[in-house]
Design a protein around this motif. Structure first.
Motif, PDB file in Angstrom:
ATOM      1  N   UNK A 145     -39.767  35.048 -18.624  1.00  0.00           N
ATOM      2  CA  UNK A 145     -39.494  34.477 -19.949  1.00  0.00           C
ATOM      3  C   UNK A 145     -39.369  35.543 -21.032  1.00  0.00           C
ATOM      4  N   UNK A 146     -39.077  36.788 -20.619  1.00  0.00           N
ATOM      5  CA  UNK A 146     -38.926  37.865 -21.593  1.00  0.00           C
ATOM      6  C   UNK A 146     -37.735  37.631 -22.516  1.00  0.00           C
ATOM      7  N   UNK A 147     -36.649  37.088 -21.972  1.00  0.00           N
ATOM      8  CA  UNK A 147     -35.418  36.951 -22.746  1.00  0.00           C
ATOM      9  C   UNK A 147     -35.030  35.503 -23.006  1.00  0.00           C
ATOM     10  N   UNK A 148     -35.905  34.567 -22.716  1.00  0.00           N
ATOM     11  CA  UNK A 148     -35.581  33.163 -23.003  1.00  0.00           C
ATOM     12  C   UNK A 148     -36.830  32.438 -23.483  1.00  0.00           C
ATOM     13  N   UNK A 149     -36.605  31.507 -24.356  1.00  0.00           N
ATOM     14  CA  UNK A 149     -37.713  30.770 -24.972  1.00  0.00           C
ATOM     15  C   UNK A 149     -37.753  29.342 -24.446  1.00  0.00           C
ATOM     16  N   UNK A 150     -38.903  28.952 -23.915  1.00  0.00           N
ATOM     17  CA  UNK A 150     -39.149  27.581 -23.496  1.00  0.00           C
ATOM     18  C   UNK A 150     -40.508  27.167 -24.047  1.00  0.00           C
ATOM     19  N   UNK A 151     -40.519  26.101 -24.790  1.00  0.00           N
ATOM     20  CA  UNK A 151     -41.722  25.692 -25.500  1.00  0.00           C
ATOM     21  C   UNK A 151     -42.904  25.490 -24.566  1.00  0.00           C
ATOM     22  N   UNK A 152     -42.647  24.954 -23.383  1.00  0.00           N
ATOM     23  CA  UNK A 152     -43.733  24.646 -22.447  1.00  0.00           C
ATOM     24  C   UNK A 152     -43.798  25.660 -21.301  1.00  0.00           C
ATOM     25  N   UNK A 153     -43.384  26.880 -21.554  1.00  0.00           N
ATOM     26  CA  UNK A 153     -43.484  27.928 -20.539  1.00  0.00           C
ATOM     27  C   UNK A 153     -44.953  28.198 -20.224  1.00  0.00           C
ATOM     28  N   UNK A 154     -45.270  28.509 -18.975  1.00  0.00           N
ATOM     29  CA  UNK A 154     -46.676  28.710 -18.597  1.00  0.00           C
ATOM     30  C   UNK A 154     -47.260  29.968 -19.256  1.00  0.00           C
ATOM     31  N   UNK A 155     -48.515  29.860 -19.663  1.00  0.00           N
ATOM     32  CA  UNK A 155     -49.225  30.996 -20.249  1.00  0.00           C
ATOM     33  C   UNK A 155     -49.936  31.787 -19.169  1.00  0.00           C
ATOM     34  N   UNK A 156     -50.097  33.086 -19.400  1.00  0.00           N
ATOM     35  CA  UNK A 156     -50.764  33.938 -18.426  1.00  0.00           C
ATOM     36  C   UNK A 156     -51.386  35.146 -19.111  1.00  0.00           C
ATOM     37  N   UNK A 157     -52.451  35.666 -18.517  1.00  0.00           N
ATOM     38  CA  UNK A 157     -53.089  36.902 -18.972  1.00  0.00           C
ATOM     39  C   UNK A 157     -52.830  38.052 -18.003  1.00  0.00           C
ATOM     40  N   UNK A 158     -51.953  37.789 -17.049  1.00  0.00           N
ATOM     41  CA  UNK A 158     -51.682  38.803 -16.025  1.00  0.00           C
ATOM     42  C   UNK A 158     -51.099  40.076 -16.620  1.00  0.00           C
ATOM     43  N   UNK A 159     -50.299  39.950 -17.680  1.00  0.00           N
ATOM     44  CA  UNK A 159     -49.708  41.147 -18.292  1.00  0.00           C
ATOM     45  C   UNK A 159     -50.777  42.070 -18.865  1.00  0.00           C
ATOM     46  N   UNK A 160     -51.819  41.493 -19.445  1.00  0.00           N
ATOM     47  CA  UNK A 160     -52.911  42.304 -19.986  1.00  0.00           C
ATOM     48  C   UNK A 160     -53.695  42.990 -18.866  1.00  0.00           C
ATOM     49  N   UNK A 161     -53.863  42.290 -17.759  1.00  0.00           N
ATOM     50  CA  UNK A 161     -54.556  42.887 -16.622  1.00  0.00           C
ATOM     51  C   UNK A 161     -53.758  44.068 -16.069  1.00  0.00           C
ATOM     52  N   UNK A 162     -52.434  43.878 -15.931  1.00  0.00           N
ATOM     53  CA  UNK A 162     -51.589  44.975 -15.446  1.00  0.00           C
ATOM     54  C   UNK A 162     -51.621  46.166 -16.396  1.00  0.00           C
ATOM     55  N   UNK A 163     -51.550  45.895 -17.687  1.00  0.00           N
ATOM     56  CA  UNK A 163     -51.566  46.975 -18.668  1.00  0.00           C
ATOM     57  C   UNK A 163     -52.894  47.719 -18.634  1.00  0.00           C
ATOM     58  N   UNK A 164     -53.996  46.985 -18.545  1.00  0.00           N
ATOM     59  CA  UNK A 164     -55.317  47.620 -18.528  1.00  0.00           C
ATOM     60  C   UNK A 164     -55.499  48.471 -17.274  1.00  0.00           C
ATOM     61  N   UNK A 165     -54.977  47.996 -16.142  1.00  0.00           N
ATOM     62  CA  UNK A 165     -55.109  48.736 -14.888  1.00  0.00           C
ATOM     63  C   UNK A 165     -54.166  49.929 -14.811  1.00  0.00           C
ATOM     64  N   UNK A 166     -53.108  49.931 -15.614  1.00  0.00           N
ATOM     65  CA  UNK A 166     -52.112  51.014 -15.541  1.00  0.00           C
ATOM     66  C   UNK A 166     -52.605  52.301 -16.181  1.00  0.00           C
ATOM     67  N   UNK A 167     -53.617  52.233 -17.030  1.00  0.00           N
ATOM     68  CA  UNK A 167     -54.111  53.416 -17.734  1.00  0.00           C
ATOM     69  C   UNK A 167     -55.585  53.207 -18.068  1.00  0.00           C
ATOM     70  N   UNK A 168     -56.344  54.298 -18.218  1.00  0.00           N
ATOM     71  CA  UNK A 168     -57.779  54.189 -18.547  1.00  0.00           C
ATOM     72  C   UNK A 168     -57.996  53.858 -20.026  1.00  0.00           C
ATOM     73  N   UNK A 169     -57.700  52.620 -20.401  1.00  0.00           N
ATOM     74  CA  UNK A 169     -57.751  52.252 -21.808  1.00  0.00           C
ATOM     75  C   UNK A 169     -59.162  52.279 -22.375  1.00  0.00           C
TER      76      UNK A 169
END
Length: 273
Positions: free
Chosen positions: A41-65
């Motif tokens: 859903x990076x390039x398209x908008x849908x009002x009822x698109x599913x929410x997720x926290x997976x992106x934050x987990x990936x970002x946190x694991x990618x570097x020693x934040x």
């Protein structure tokens, strides 16, 4: 004829304000949308698109934040403490003491405002190398511990303090440092708050100088840590990038939202007179 003209001006001002607000908020809204939704859903908008926290987990694991946030907190605290100490003493001297060359020295302080920090990076790096401080948090902080803007702002505030308070304190036997600590600094609290928020925001977001003077995880702040996402070997994941951006800018955004009224009032009271 005059009333319609005033109404039109107000409508025009309101329209311009809304346009500026949209220009400012749209990138932030896109970052929030992509950070909390799957990559599909990076390039398209849908009002009822599913929410997720997976992106934050990936970002946190990618570097020693965790380390990056600790380094950044130490950095902004070190810079702000140095600026408060040096700028307070310098501003008090310029505001209340008469000494030879005072105006010339203050003019030199104002000239510093015209010098972009990027121009001095080579000289600053050579100085840090001579001091054997390269790749350390003090190396990031030292070039900024003396601020011409901070000296100017505090001097203008100290100039508004009635001299009668000085004289009354001197009669009571107070020293100059006691007068500074018990009279001037309490009266200048709004200025300190306003300048402190600006300083923390600036050095939290500073990127180029920390990138040049550091080369290890133990010393990098969060802005330099974000550079790990610049690698495009596996493609650009805007959802993960925006999640990382929100993590790094989130504390500042949250602080501004919580202290917005105090921030605005501090500048209104501190005003450059």
């Amino acid at each position: 004829m005059r009333a319609p003209a005033m109404t039109f001006d107000r409508l025009l001002n309101a329209l311009a304000a809304w346009i500026l607000a949209l220009v400012w908020v749209l990138p932030l809204a896109y970052a929030v949308w992509t950070a909390f939704h799957p990559a599909a859903y990076e390039a398209r908008f849908e009002l009822f698109a599913p929410l997720t926290l997976e992106n934050f987990v990936k970002a946190w694991d990618a570097a020693p934040f965790a380390r990056y946030f600790l380094n950044t907190f130490i950095l902004v605290t070190m810079v702000l403490a140095g600026q408060f100490f040096l700028c307070t003493l310098a501003a008090f001297s310029f505001a209340r003491f008469d000494f030879p060359g005072r105006n010339i020295l203050f003019a030199l302080v104002l000239l510093q405002l015209l010098v972009m920090p990027d121009i001095l990076m080579v000289e600053n790096y050579q100085t840090m190398r001579l001091l054997d401080l390269v790749d350390s948090i003090p190396a990031i902080a030292l070039p900024y511990v003396a601020s011409g803007f901070g000296i100017f702002l505090l001097r203008q505030t100290f100039m508004t303090v009635p001299k009668e308070l000085d004289e009354a304190a001197r009669i009571e036997g107070a020293s100059f440092l006691t007068i500074l600590w018990k009279v001037y600094i309490p009266l200048a609290k709004p200025t300190y708050l306003a300048y402190g928020l600006v300083s923390v925001s600036h050095h939290w977001n500073n990127f180029l100088w920390p990138l040049i003077v550091t080369n290890s995880v133990e010393t990098r702040p969060v802005t330099v840590g974000l550079s790990v996402f610049s690698a495009v070997d596996s493609g650009v994941e805007w959802s993960v990038i925006n999640a990382a951006t929100l993590m790094t800018s989130g504390p500042l955004l949250l602080a501004f939202l919580l202290f917005q009224r105090q921030f605005v009032q501090s500048f209104m009271r501190a005003g450059i007179k």
